[in-house]
Structure formats: structure tokens, C-alpha cells
Design an enzyme around this catalytic site. Sequence first.
Site, PDB file in Angstrom:
ATOM      1  CG  HIS A  64      12.190  42.335  21.508  1.00 31.06           C
ATOM      2  ND1 HIS A  64      13.216  41.546  21.973  1.00 31.06           N
ATOM      3  CD2 HIS A  64      12.141  43.395  22.375  1.00 31.06           C
ATOM      4  CE1 HIS A  64      13.763  42.099  23.042  1.00 31.06           C
ATOM      5  NE2 HIS A  64      13.128  43.220  23.305  1.00 31.06           N
ATOM      6  CB  SER A  70      14.768  46.053  23.553  1.00 29.95           C
ATOM      7  OG  SER A  70      13.777  45.803  24.524  1.00 29.95           O
TER       8      SER A  70
END
Length: 203
Positions: free
Chosen positions: A122, A97
Site C-alpha cells: 500500500h 507494507s
Amino acid sequence: MNVPFVIETTHRGERAYDLYSRLLKDRIIMLGTPVNDDVANIIVAQLLFLESEDPDKGINLYINSPGGSVTAGLAIYDTMQYVKCPVSTICVGQAASMGALLLLAGAKGKRYALPNSRIMIHQPLGGAQGQATDIDIQAKEILRLRSYINGLIVKHTGHTIERIEKDTERDYFMSAEDARQYGLIDEVVEKQRVIAPTPAPAK
């Protein structure tokens, strides 16, 4: 978690340092937690301190983080781009992330991962609650952040926005070698000699 101390002996006698302070003397910063405002403030302060100490010498940022706050992560990202020192990034364990965004934000040619690292990108996560108007505002902000972060990934990897949007639709996991081929890092390394801090390029 208690931070271990190390004892250093000099001509002035013995001195105790917490481990992170001792690493900072060697221009090494360790991000080994989720990213939040407190962690970001510490990392930002360390980057600014090392730049003030020697703006022409590189910094090594080691990352083992599952990610976290988008705004906190972007504060670190912006500071990495702001300081004159070239910032090498090294993934140990995982960079997921916002951790992955910080990994790919290192100086060109100086983004590394150890062989058994795992990298994941993501879209930003978020939850909305409250009145319908508030939910709509928060949803628009999440979409704005998603578009902005995807743009940063495009900038640092050279992929098309269409590919990044597709790949970040769900959790996209990569091995260290996969991340190298994807363009998130420049090299998979095993020996520290490759990533020693180097002088900043002439402006």
C-alpha cells in the site's frame, strides 16, 4: 516476550544461546516484529556482521512483519542491497507494507513465501499536524516517499508505474501464489532445502 534459549554441546562443554543468536550462527536473520528504528539497527548490524564473517556466503532473512517505519525499513533495504552476500527473503505469516518491500528486495531468484503467507502492499501512511506550513511540508514528504517506494516496487517487479500507483492506492492483499504471479516473490516453498544459503556469485 521472553526469548527462549537453546543449549549446544561441543567438545568444550555446554553453551547457552538465545534463539536468535543461535540462528545467526547459521546465517539466519528473523524479522518477526513491526519495523522501527531499534529493530532496523539490529537487522542492519546482523547483515553487516554476517558479511564480515563471510562475504561470499548467502544470508536467509525470514520475515513475519506488519511493516512499520518507512525510514527504518529503507535502512534495512539499503543494507540488503549494500552487502556483497546474496540475501534470500522468506515470508512466514505475513509481510505487509515495509515488510513486503523487504520481501521483494531479496536477491533475484531467492525471494520466497510459505504457502499460507499473506503479503500486502500500500502507499505510505502518515499524519500531519501543526501549523499550515508544517502540514504542507509533511504532506509533500509523504508524496515523495510514496513516489520513491512505488519506484522500488517497479524496479523489483517489472510492472509499470501506473499499475503500481493504482494497486497501492489502497491496501492490496495477496496470497503467496498471488504474490508469485505479481512478481513480489519468485517461488512458493514448503521445504527448507530449497532456500539453503548459497555462495555469492562472482563479481
